[in-house]
Design an enzyme around this catalytic site. Structure first.
Site, PDB file in Angstrom:
ATOM      1  N   ASP A  13       0.819  -1.211   0.000  1.00 33.43           N
ATOM      2  CA  ASP A  13       0.000   0.000   0.000  1.00 33.43           C
ATOM      3  C   ASP A  13       0.859   1.270   0.000  1.00 33.43           C
ATOM      4  OD1 ASP A  13      -2.448   1.314  -0.057  1.00 33.43           O
ATOM      5  OD2 ASP A  13      -2.508   1.549   2.110  1.00 33.43           O
ATOM      6  N   LYS A  16       2.589   1.822  -5.290  1.00 35.43           N
ATOM      7  CA  LYS A  16       3.350   1.243  -6.410  1.00 35.43           C
ATOM      8  C   LYS A  16       2.619   1.404  -7.736  1.00 35.43           C
ATOM      9  CE  LYS A  16       3.452  -2.801  -4.413  1.00 35.43           C
ATOM     10  NZ  LYS A  16       2.854  -2.453  -3.112  1.00 35.43           N
ATOM     11  N   GLY A  40      -3.387  -5.198  -4.625  1.00 37.13           N
ATOM     12  CA  GLY A  40      -4.339  -4.169  -5.025  1.00 37.13           C
ATOM     13  C   GLY A  40      -3.596  -2.905  -5.421  1.00 37.13           C
ATOM     14  N   HIS A  41      -3.563  -2.626  -6.729  1.00 39.99           N
ATOM     15  CA  HIS A  41      -2.877  -1.432  -7.218  1.00 39.99           C
ATOM     16  C   HIS A  41      -3.924  -0.454  -7.745  1.00 39.99           C
ATOM     17  CE1 HIS A  41       1.099  -3.826  -7.942  1.00 39.99           C
ATOM     18  NE2 HIS A  41       0.771  -3.716  -6.674  1.00 39.99           N
ATOM     19  N   GLN A 227       2.294  -6.562  -2.974  1.00 42.86           N
ATOM     20  CA  GLN A 227       2.569  -6.510  -1.530  1.00 42.86           C
ATOM     21  C   GLN A 227       3.814  -5.643  -1.247  1.00 42.86           C
ATOM     22  OE1 GLN A 227       2.116 -10.015  -2.849  1.00 42.86           O
ATOM     23  NE2 GLN A 227      -0.005  -9.440  -2.731  1.00 42.86           N
TER      24      GLN A 227
END
Length: 285
Positions: A13, A16, A40-41, A227
């Site tokens: 988080d 990225k 999750g991006h 991650q």
């Protein structure tokens, strides 16, 4: 001819996805090299109607840059249903996903992996690891145990059936005798997996060869980690970690690119640290 690794230097988080998108016009390929749809991006891009937000879980952030070839590498574990829904969602919003390449060697997350993940986590109670319940850990476990199912197996029903049968021998024993759950039907799983084969086929490729040839031509390749460093299975806050290697070393094995091809590693940090899920967080307020 550089290969650049972009990774999170904390617990994930860190932003990225935004960093990858900013670099998108300087690279030819963006590669996801590990993890699954537990990543999750979030990327926000300008449009005629104002800024639009895109939440990506399996697809590389480069999917939003028309000139980039997005690649899902061999080190990623793929839930086919989730991936196809993500592709469909982007197509409905006008994003072209036809350039996507998926490694034939990437492993598949099946519905029994998801079932096991959720069941085991509930059984652990207060000792739970804090998984996302999406089958990531069990899928990587099968990969290491050499009973995993790969994308290429979807195109040979006899091999697929043998692998599913072999994998479910011990899993059904565990589900029935330890967790008091119903056994998983081999035919149901095989039918479900075969239903994804046709839609996925246009994207499936030998991505290691593809990336090697791109680097030989002098093109830039960006390797995007999911991650973060402190969630690395070897170097993170074990056991409260992910099941793969988000660190730079994982980029070589998860993409098939030789380590000497990687010329730069970029770590993304936040001004303050946050952590989602279970595990130690020494600076928590």
């Amino acid at each position: 001819m550089p290969a650049i690794v972009l990774l999170g230097a904390q617990w994930g988080d860190e932003g990225k996805g935004k960093a990858t998108d900013l670099l998108g016009n300087r690279v030819s390929y963006v590669v996801r090299y590990q993890g699954g749809n537990n990543a999750g991006h979030t990327v926000v891009i300008p449009t005629k109607n104002g800024p639009e937000k895109f939440a990506l879980h399996l697809l590389p952030s480069g999917i939003l840059t028309p000139e980039v070839v997005p690649v899902i590498g061999n080190g990623v574990v793929i839930d086919p249903g989730v991936l196809l829904n993500e592709i469909k969602g982007l197509n409905e919003r006008g994003i072209n996903t036809s350039k996507l390449k998926i490694s034939a060697d990437a492993h598949i997350i099946t519905s029994y992996h998801v079932m096991l993940d959720k069941t085991i986590e509930r059984f652990l109670g207060k000792s739970k690891i804090g998984t996302t319940g999406r089958g990531i850990g069990p899928a990587y476990g099968d990969k290491v145990s050499r009973v995993g199912i790969r994308v290429q197996d979807l195109y040979d029903e006899s091999i697929l059936r043998k692998k599913v049968e072999g994998s479910l021998v011990s899993k059904n024993q565990t589900l029935v005798k330890v967790y008091n759950r119903r056994a998983v039907d081999v035919d149901v799983i095989v039918e479900e997996l075969l239903s994804y084969a046709k839609e996925l086929k246009p994207y499936v490729a030998n991505t290691s060869l593809l990336l090697h040839e791109a680097l030989e031509r002098g093109e830039n390749v960006l390797l995007e980690g999911g991650q973060g460093t402190l969630l690395d299975v070897d170097h993170g806050t074990y056991p409260f970690v992910t099941s793969s290697n988000p660190t730079a070393g994982g980029a070589a094995t998860g993409s098939g690119i030789g380590p000497t091809k990687i010329t730069r590693v970029i770590g993304i940090l936040k001004a303050y640290t946050t952590r989602v899920g279970e595990g130690p967080f020494p600076t928590e307020l």
